[in-house]
Design a protein around this motif. Structure first.
Motif, PDB file in Angstrom:
ATOM      1  N   THR A 115      -5.250 -37.074 -24.143  1.00 18.15           N
ATOM      2  CA  THR A 115      -4.784 -37.048 -22.759  1.00 18.15           C
ATOM      3  C   THR A 115      -3.309 -37.433 -22.749  1.00 18.15           C
ATOM      4  O   THR A 115      -2.823 -38.081 -23.661  1.00 18.15           O
ATOM      5  CB  THR A 115      -5.618 -37.988 -21.872  1.00 18.15           C
ATOM      6  OG1 THR A 115      -5.183 -37.845 -20.531  1.00 18.15           O
ATOM      7  CG2 THR A 115      -5.480 -39.421 -22.294  1.00 18.15           C
ATOM      8  N   THR A 116      -2.619 -37.005 -21.760  1.00 21.10           N
ATOM      9  CA  THR A 116      -1.200 -37.362 -21.674  1.00 21.10           C
ATOM     10  C   THR A 116      -1.023 -38.611 -20.831  1.00 21.10           C
ATOM     11  O   THR A 116      -0.835 -39.686 -21.367  1.00 21.10           O
ATOM     12  CB  THR A 116      -0.375 -36.187 -21.111  1.00 21.10           C
ATOM     13  OG1 THR A 116      -0.953 -35.786 -19.874  1.00 21.10           O
ATOM     14  CG2 THR A 116      -0.354 -35.021 -22.072  1.00 21.10           C
ATOM     15  N   VAL A 117      -1.141 -38.490 -19.519  1.00 26.38           N
ATOM     16  CA  VAL A 117      -0.925 -39.647 -18.648  1.00 26.38           C
ATOM     17  C   VAL A 117      -2.125 -39.996 -17.780  1.00 26.38           C
ATOM     18  O   VAL A 117      -2.122 -41.020 -17.110  1.00 26.38           O
ATOM     19  CB  VAL A 117       0.308 -39.448 -17.730  1.00 26.38           C
ATOM     20  CG1 VAL A 117       1.558 -39.299 -18.536  1.00 26.38           C
ATOM     21  CG2 VAL A 117       0.105 -38.269 -16.800  1.00 26.38           C
ATOM     22  N   ARG A 147      -6.292 -45.618 -14.230  1.00 21.49           N
ATOM     23  CA  ARG A 147      -6.457 -47.079 -14.206  1.00 21.49           C
ATOM     24  C   ARG A 147      -5.853 -47.707 -12.956  1.00 21.49           C
ATOM     25  O   ARG A 147      -6.184 -48.837 -12.610  1.00 21.49           O
ATOM     26  CB  ARG A 147      -5.836 -47.709 -15.451  1.00 21.49           C
ATOM     27  CG  ARG A 147      -6.736 -47.615 -16.658  1.00 21.49           C
ATOM     28  CD  ARG A 147      -6.249 -48.510 -17.769  1.00 21.49           C
ATOM     29  NE  ARG A 147      -4.946 -48.126 -18.275  1.00 21.49           N
ATOM     30  CZ  ARG A 147      -4.721 -47.491 -19.418  1.00 21.49           C
ATOM     31  NH1 ARG A 147      -5.729 -47.179 -20.198  1.00 21.49           N
ATOM     32  NH2 ARG A 147      -3.504 -47.181 -19.793  1.00 21.49           N
ATOM     33  N   GLY A 148      -4.994 -46.997 -12.262  1.00 22.87           N
ATOM     34  CA  GLY A 148      -4.385 -47.514 -11.042  1.00 22.87           C
ATOM     35  C   GLY A 148      -5.270 -47.390  -9.812  1.00 22.87           C
ATOM     36  O   GLY A 148      -4.893 -47.824  -8.729  1.00 22.87           O
ATOM     37  N   PHE A 200     -11.258 -41.022 -17.991  1.00 27.35           N
ATOM     38  CA  PHE A 200      -9.825 -41.297 -18.165  1.00 27.35           C
ATOM     39  C   PHE A 200      -9.554 -42.781 -17.962  1.00 27.35           C
ATOM     40  O   PHE A 200      -8.840 -43.405 -18.750  1.00 27.35           O
ATOM     41  CB  PHE A 200      -8.971 -40.492 -17.178  1.00 27.35           C
ATOM     42  CG  PHE A 200      -8.800 -39.037 -17.529  1.00 27.35           C
ATOM     43  CD1 PHE A 200      -8.347 -38.651 -18.775  1.00 27.35           C
ATOM     44  CD2 PHE A 200      -9.065 -38.054 -16.588  1.00 27.35           C
ATOM     45  CE1 PHE A 200      -8.167 -37.308 -19.093  1.00 27.35           C
ATOM     46  CE2 PHE A 200      -8.884 -36.720 -16.892  1.00 27.35           C
ATOM     47  CZ  PHE A 200      -8.446 -36.341 -18.149  1.00 27.35           C
ATOM     48  N   LYS A 201     -10.145 -43.340 -16.910  1.00 30.64           N
ATOM     49  CA  LYS A 201      -9.913 -44.747 -16.583  1.00 30.64           C
ATOM     50  C   LYS A 201     -10.375 -45.664 -17.717  1.00 30.64           C
ATOM     51  O   LYS A 201      -9.728 -46.658 -18.031  1.00 30.64           O
ATOM     52  CB  LYS A 201     -10.619 -45.114 -15.276  1.00 30.64           C
ATOM     53  CG  LYS A 201     -10.381 -46.544 -14.841  1.00 30.64           C
ATOM     54  CD  LYS A 201     -11.032 -46.848 -13.507  1.00 30.64           C
ATOM     55  CE  LYS A 201     -10.781 -48.282 -13.101  1.00 30.64           C
ATOM     56  NZ  LYS A 201     -11.342 -48.569 -11.782  1.00 30.64           N
ATOM     57  N   SER A 202     -11.504 -45.332 -18.323  1.00 33.40           N
ATOM     58  CA  SER A 202     -12.023 -46.172 -19.407  1.00 33.40           C
ATOM     59  C   SER A 202     -11.412 -45.800 -20.757  1.00 33.40           C
ATOM     60  O   SER A 202     -11.797 -46.352 -21.777  1.00 33.40           O
ATOM     61  CB  SER A 202     -13.547 -46.081 -19.466  1.00 33.40           C
ATOM     62  OG  SER A 202     -13.945 -44.761 -19.795  1.00 33.40           O
ATOM     63  N   ASP A 203     -10.472 -44.855 -20.744  1.00 30.47           N
ATOM     64  CA  ASP A 203      -9.714 -44.445 -21.937  1.00 30.47           C
ATOM     65  C   ASP A 203     -10.626 -43.887 -23.028  1.00 30.47           C
ATOM     66  O   ASP A 203     -10.440 -44.164 -24.208  1.00 30.47           O
ATOM     67  CB  ASP A 203      -8.876 -45.606 -22.458  1.00 30.47           C
ATOM     68  CG  ASP A 203      -7.604 -45.134 -23.161  1.00 30.47           C
ATOM     69  OD1 ASP A 203      -7.229 -43.957 -22.999  1.00 30.47           O
ATOM     70  OD2 ASP A 203      -6.996 -45.949 -23.878  1.00 30.47           O
ATOM     71  N   ASN A 218      -5.024 -41.222 -18.327  1.00 30.71           N
ATOM     72  CA  ASN A 218      -5.661 -42.519 -18.555  1.00 30.71           C
ATOM     73  C   ASN A 218      -4.894 -43.627 -17.852  1.00 30.71           C
ATOM     74  O   ASN A 218      -5.478 -44.532 -17.274  1.00 30.71           O
ATOM     75  CB  ASN A 218      -5.831 -42.804 -20.045  1.00 30.71           C
ATOM     76  CG  ASN A 218      -4.528 -42.743 -20.810  1.00 30.71           C
ATOM     77  OD1 ASN A 218      -3.519 -42.233 -20.327  1.00 30.71           O
ATOM     78  ND2 ASN A 218      -4.564 -43.242 -22.028  1.00 30.71           N
ATOM     79  N   ARG A 219      -3.586 -43.531 -17.859  1.00 30.65           N
ATOM     80  CA  ARG A 219      -2.775 -44.549 -17.171  1.00 30.65           C
ATOM     81  C   ARG A 219      -2.826 -44.378 -15.659  1.00 30.65           C
ATOM     82  O   ARG A 219      -2.853 -45.357 -14.916  1.00 30.65           O
ATOM     83  CB  ARG A 219      -1.339 -44.501 -17.683  1.00 30.65           C
ATOM     84  CG  ARG A 219      -1.260 -45.015 -19.133  1.00 30.65           C
ATOM     85  CD  ARG A 219       0.067 -44.764 -19.729  1.00 30.65           C
ATOM     86  NE  ARG A 219       0.051 -43.345 -20.136  1.00 30.65           N
ATOM     87  CZ  ARG A 219       1.072 -42.711 -20.664  1.00 30.65           C
ATOM     88  NH1 ARG A 219       2.218 -43.330 -20.837  1.00 30.65           N
ATOM     89  NH2 ARG A 219       0.974 -41.467 -21.024  1.00 30.65           N
ATOM     90  N   ILE A 220      -2.852 -43.168 -15.200  1.00 26.76           N
ATOM     91  CA  ILE A 220      -2.919 -42.918 -13.757  1.00 26.76           C
ATOM     92  C   ILE A 220      -4.260 -43.389 -13.201  1.00 26.76           C
ATOM     93  O   ILE A 220      -4.324 -44.090 -12.192  1.00 26.76           O
ATOM     94  CB  ILE A 220      -2.699 -41.427 -13.445  1.00 26.76           C
ATOM     95  CG1 ILE A 220      -1.252 -41.030 -13.781  1.00 26.76           C
ATOM     96  CG2 ILE A 220      -3.041 -41.109 -11.991  1.00 26.76           C
ATOM     97  CD1 ILE A 220      -0.995 -39.543 -13.750  1.00 26.76           C
TER      98      ILE A 220
END
Length: 110
Positions: A82-84, A90-91, A74-77, A86-88
């Protein structure tokens, strides 16, 4: 007792290096309170303790390696549709994601 300078320098150097090693180790682990804060945001979608079943998958009790791999993806997209997440993801640092994966893997599945 007075140590000769080379012995005192060696002792001081050893203490400093030992202290740095302990600091590095402490930074790789998170207290239960820190994990609770990090995992609290997951409850919004995955339910308390990651046990919510439904459109959003339950994450409690899943293998740590699978959870960590998915979070890093998710972090590396690299996860499609996916919905959110990937953005979550990355935090968080990779170490925080690993700690979260371990946290949820050690909760009994629903």
């Amino acid at each position: 007792m007075t140590l000769p300078r080379p012995a005192a320098a060696a002792l001081l150097g050893g203490l400093l290096l030992g202290g740095l090693a302990l600091t590095a180790q402490a930074e790789d682990t998170f207290s239960p309170d820190q994990l609770a804060v990090m995992a609290g945001g997951c409850a919004s979608c995955h339910g308390t303790d990651g046990r919510l079943a439904g459109a959003v998958p339950a994450i409690a009790g899943r293998p740590q390696a699978i959870l960590e791999s998915r979070l890093l993806a998710f972090k590396s997209d690299t996860v499609e549709d996916t919905t959110v997440m990937n953005r979550i993801a990355r935090g968080f640092s990779d170490e925080e994601l690993s700690a979260l994966a371990d946290h949820f893997a050690n909760i009994d599945a629903p």
